[in-house]
Design a protein around this motif. Structure first.
Motif, PDB file in Angstrom:
ATOM      1  N   VAL A  11       0.938  -1.447  -0.055  1.00 47.41           N
ATOM      2  CA  VAL A  11       0.196   0.155   0.182  1.00 47.41           C
ATOM      3  C   VAL A  11       0.715   0.858   0.083  1.00 47.41           C
ATOM      4  N   PRO A  12       0.997   2.067  -1.213  1.00 49.47           N
ATOM      5  CA  PRO A  12       1.794   3.262  -0.835  1.00 49.47           C
ATOM      6  C   PRO A  12       1.544   4.152  -0.324  1.00 49.47           C
ATOM      7  N   THR A  13       2.844   4.691   0.664  1.00 46.12           N
ATOM      8  CA  THR A  13       2.374   6.154   1.247  1.00 46.12           C
ATOM      9  C   THR A  13       2.214   7.225   0.272  1.00 46.12           C
ATOM     10  N   ILE A  14       1.502   8.347   1.080  1.00 45.79           N
ATOM     11  CA  ILE A  14       0.746   9.349   0.625  1.00 45.79           C
ATOM     12  C   ILE A  14       2.199  10.467  -0.112  1.00 45.79           C
ATOM     13  N   ASP A  15       3.603  10.203   0.717  1.00 46.44           N
ATOM     14  CA  ASP A  15       4.557  10.622   0.300  1.00 46.44           C
ATOM     15  C   ASP A  15       4.408  10.079  -2.113  1.00 46.44           C
ATOM     16  N   GLU A  16       4.605   8.662  -1.377  1.00 46.74           N
ATOM     17  CA  GLU A  16       4.620   7.521  -2.638  1.00 46.74           C
ATOM     18  C   GLU A  16       3.802   7.771  -3.604  1.00 46.74           C
TER      19      GLU A  16
END
Length: 162
Positions: A11-16
């Motif tokens: 699950v990607p981070t907001i930054d990613e």
């Protein structure tokens, strides 16, 4: 601030998610480009046996649509709801939902938008053109939201590389 969307792997981070949008900018986006990107999405979806509907829209005009085996009319409704989120917020539907979750709430509870019209679930991504900004959307529905989002990102990465 680095914020995670979830503790789940993959699950990607907001930054990613924000980095994906900075990176996945197109030099142009024509009718032919819509057809090529749509065809690439169909190819990737078939490789994954993904029962998805695909929608590509530019400036309010649908330029590409495909419904693969196993998809349903509900998937078309989901692509439209996700597309509206991108049109309203100017960023991916998954990023919008992730930002609400990072604040300890949900899009449905806090956006004040009709959930029958808007869905901040993964699968719709802005089509940004260098020097012009967001000119359209590409949306997929039929898989879990992380997979819908990943399918669109993979297609855009491959499309830009060609």
């Amino acid at each position: 601030m680095t914020t995670t969307s979830s503790d789940a792997p993959g699950v990607p981070t907001i930054d990613e998610l924000e980095e994906q949008e900075r990176r996945l900018v197109l030099p142009r986006f024509t009718y032919d480009d819509a057809w090529a990107l749509g065809g690439l999405l169909v190819e990737l979806a078939r490789e994954r046996h993904a029962p998805v509907a695909i929608d590509i829209t530019r400036n309010g005009q649908q330029l590409f649509h495909a419904a693969l085996p196993g998809s349903t009319p509900d998937n078309d409704a989901w692509t439209a709801r996700k597309r509206r989120v991108v049109e309203r917020y100017g960023c991916s539907s998954y990023l919008v939902g992730s930002r609400f979750r990072a604040k300890g709430t949900t899009f449905e509870a806090s956006s004040r938008l009709d959930p029958d019209t808007y869905a901040a679930h993964g699968g719709a991504f802005p089509l940004a053109v260098e020097g012009a900004g967001v000119v359209g959307t590409v949306a997929v529905s039929g898989l879990p939201q992380v997979e819908d989002h990943a399918l669109v990102v993979a297609a855009l990465e491959r499309f830009i590389a060609t």
